[in-house]
Design an enzyme around this catalytic site. Structure first.
Site, short mmCIF file in Angstrom:
data_model
loop_
_atom_site.label_atom_id
_atom_site.label_comp_id
_atom_site.label_asym_id
_atom_site.label_seq_id
_atom_site.Cartn_x
_atom_site.Cartn_y
_atom_site.Cartn_z
N HIS A 19 42.54 41.42 41.34
CA HIS A 19 43.25 42.05 42.69
C HIS A 19 43.19 43.48 42.33
CE1 HIS A 19 46.41 42.83 45.30
NE2 HIS A 19 45.96 41.70 46.03
N GLU A 29 44.34 33.77 46.86
CA GLU A 29 43.54 33.07 47.84
C GLU A 29 43.12 31.79 47.22
OE1 GLU A 29 43.27 34.07 50.22
OE2 GLU A 29 41.89 35.99 50.88
N1 ACO Z 1 35.17 37.75 39.11
C1 ACO Z 1 34.54 38.20 38.12
N2 ACO Z 1 34.46 39.58 38.03
C2 ACO Z 1 35.37 40.24 38.86
C3 ACO Z 1 35.97 39.65 39.59
C4 ACO Z 1 35.96 38.24 39.95
N3 ACO Z 1 36.94 37.61 40.85
N4 ACO Z 1 36.73 40.66 40.28
C5 ACO Z 1 36.50 41.77 39.81
N5 ACO Z 1 35.58 41.65 38.93
C6 ACO Z 1 35.05 42.62 37.92
C7 ACO Z 1 33.98 43.60 38.64
O1 ACO Z 1 32.73 42.86 38.78
C8 ACO Z 1 34.05 44.74 37.82
O2 ACO Z 1 33.58 44.86 36.93
P1 ACO Z 1 32.58 45.96 36.48
O3 ACO Z 1 33.72 46.99 36.04
O4 ACO Z 1 31.69 45.60 35.35
O5 ACO Z 1 31.53 46.47 37.45
C9 ACO Z 1 35.67 44.79 37.63
O6 ACO Z 1 36.14 43.66 37.47
C10 ACO Z 1 36.50 45.69 38.57
O7 ACO Z 1 36.13 45.20 39.83
P2 ACO Z 1 36.64 46.12 41.22
O8 ACO Z 1 35.61 45.63 42.37
O9 ACO Z 1 36.27 47.51 40.96
O10 ACO Z 1 37.92 45.79 41.42
P3 ACO Z 1 38.55 45.94 42.74
O11 ACO Z 1 39.94 46.42 42.53
O12 ACO Z 1 38.00 46.71 43.67
O13 ACO Z 1 38.54 44.41 43.29
C11 ACO Z 1 38.71 42.61 44.38
C12 ACO Z 1 39.39 43.62 43.71
C13 ACO Z 1 37.82 42.94 45.32
C14 ACO Z 1 39.84 41.56 45.04
C15 ACO Z 1 37.84 41.52 43.33
O14 ACO Z 1 38.70 41.37 42.22
C16 ACO Z 1 37.23 40.52 44.04
O15 ACO Z 1 36.17 40.83 44.52
N6 ACO Z 1 37.83 39.16 43.62
C17 ACO Z 1 37.04 38.12 44.18
C18 ACO Z 1 37.47 38.17 45.97
C19 ACO Z 1 38.86 37.78 45.93
O16 ACO Z 1 39.38 36.82 45.67
N7 ACO Z 1 39.31 38.41 47.35
C20 ACO Z 1 40.80 38.09 47.59
C21 ACO Z 1 41.74 39.24 47.22
S1 ACO Z 1 43.40 38.65 47.53
C22 ACO Z 1 43.36 39.34 49.20
O17 ACO Z 1 42.80 40.45 49.67
C23 ACO Z 1 44.08 38.79 50.13
#
Ligand code: ACO
Length: 382
Positions: free
Chosen positions: A259, A317
């Site tokens: 998140h 989620e």
């Molecule tokens: N699984 C594996 N790795 C992950 C995940 C995940 N679910 N989420 C983030 N990471 C990793 C990324 O690959 C990244 O790695 P890196 O630094 O090596 O590139 C690091 O963690 C940081 O990720 P960001 O995308 O910069 O973090 P951000 O704050 O933008 O992401 C997000 C938040 C979009 C929710 C992300 O965690 C994600 O894609 N999760 C999966 C989708 C999801 O569950 N979305 C629902 C969110 S809740 C809502 O909106 C109601």
């Protein structure tokens, strides 16, 4: 002049709000003064609507007024149903159909902020349920004004009269807890999109149409379908480790985890986990529920190992998928159902923005050339 760019506006505070407090470090969510775990499982959706729209819980008389204001605005314009029929004929995804149908709610009505908020919130169950029935080759059901908002949502999909045992109090209560839990959440992407539109003093129907588009993406509201798919793909506990590890090694993200704001477990996950636990004790596929718990545990362990240093925990989620699946909703309706809860927060944010907000207009840093000279078409290299 080079200025600092905050990609994705991370950490940028764009406005103040009285609607919800999202404390990402402590994993705390407060709705207009009430801890989410205190209010979401107890309040009716109508009470929650009064709280977010006015800032306080209603008296008995106020609740009656609001309940009938919503119930009397459930019927959709004929043109909206016509559009839904056409969308179903093209097998349009439900979120796109919802976006198109919601934009027609301006038909034949003058703009009026509070009236628009009531109409939008009241209409979502009829659009989502009616559209789903059309996709199954069934007719949309007449709306009813004798059911609560949550009961009406289930009725519009499943038809209270014909489904075994009717809507059922447990089911309606579980859905209501879900709708309350997701009704608002600070300046998330879809709420921010709605506020940007409202900040130009546009109308609520326009703002909420835009918000639906923002919610659709898999990084925001589109995650629960894929989260459940992962549990089904795993199928049995002994496959969890291998399937999840394989996904992580391929650089995939695990849906339902991570998140932008929460650096600890999303408190909404606990509320929905408790609702799912209650629900699956009496109904639904208990084995699938146990499998999902095991998948969550394995995913958290492997995320800590494979993505060290990143605070990746369960988000709302994961349990959304489990709870809505238990209620009999198909995965295609998970994100529209999220929208049916969040439309309350969107509308409250729009009202707040219209009354106290300033035009939202950030800046960008241009990184293209500046010295180009115009050449006539005939002189340009082909
Ligand atoms: N699984 C594996 N790795 C992950 C995940 C995940 N679910 N989420 C983030 N990471 C990793 C990324 O690959 C990244 O790695 P890196 O630094 O090596 O590139 C690091 O963690 C940081 O990720 P960001 O995308 O910069 O973090 P951000 O704050 O933008 O992401 C997000 C938040 C979009 C929710 C992300 O965690 C994600 O894609 N999760 C999966 C989708 C999801 O569950 N979305 C629902 C969110 S809740 C809502 O909106 C109601």
């Amino acid at each position: 002049m080079i200025r600092e760019i905050r990609e994705g506006l991370e950490g940028v505070v764009a406005a103040s709000t009285r609607l919800s407090l999202v404390d990402g470090a402590a994993g705390r969510l407060v709705f207009a003064g009430y801890l989410a775990e205190e209010i979401a499982p107890r309040a009716s959706f109508e009470e929650m609507a009064h709280l977010l729209w006015t800032g306080r819980l209603p008296s008995v008389a106020e609740l009656e007024t609001l309940t009938s204001a919503l119930a009397s605005r459930r019927r959709l314009p004929a043109a909206t149903v016509l559009l839904m029929r056409e969308a179903a004929r093209h097998r349009t995804p439900a979120m796109d159909a919802l976006r198109m149908a919601v934009s027609t709610l301006s038909l034949g009505r003058a703009e009026n902020d509070q009236e628009d908020a009531w109409t939008l919130v009241a209409a979502f169950p009829a659009i989502i349920g009616g559209y789903w029935r059309l996709r199954q080759g069934l007719e949309p059901l007449d709306v009813r004004d004798d059911l609560s908002h949550a009961e009406h949502f289930l009725h519009q999909i499943f038809n209270v009269e014909t489904s075994a045992g009717g809507v059922g109090r447990e089911r309606a209560r579980a859905l209501e807890t879900y709708l309350n839990t997701v009704s608002d959440h600070g300046f998330n992407a879809s709420t921010f999109a709605a506020r940007v539109i409202a900040s130009t003093h546009s109308d609520l129907v326009s703002a909420i149409t835009g918000a639906i588009g923002a919610l659709k993406g898999p990084l925001h509201g589109g995650a629960p379908g894929p989260a459940l798919e992962m549990v089904f793909e795993i199928g049995k506990p002994e496959r969890a480790e291998a399937v999840i590890l394989d996904k992580l090694k391929r650089g995939e993200r695990l849906m339902g985890f991570g998140h932008r704001v929460y650096k600890v477990r999303d408190p909404r996950a606990d509320i929905l986990a408790a609702a799912a636990e209650r629900f699956y004790t009496t109904e639904g596929d208990r084995e699938l529920y146990q499998l999902a718990l095991f998948v969550e545990k394995t995913a958290l362990r492997l995320l800590a190992k494979e993505r060290p240093g990143r605070p990746l925990h369960t988000n709302v989620e994961f349990y959304t998928a489990l709870l809505l699946h238990g209620l009999g909703l198909p995965p295609e309706l998970f994100t529209p159902t999220f929208a049916a809860g969040r439309v309350l927060g969107w509308s409250a944010h729009c009202l707040e923005q219209l009354h106290q907000g300033r035009l939202i207009r950030p800046e960008s840093v241009y990184n293209g050339p500046t010295e180009q000279r115009f050449q006539a078409l005939s002189q340009r290299a082909s």
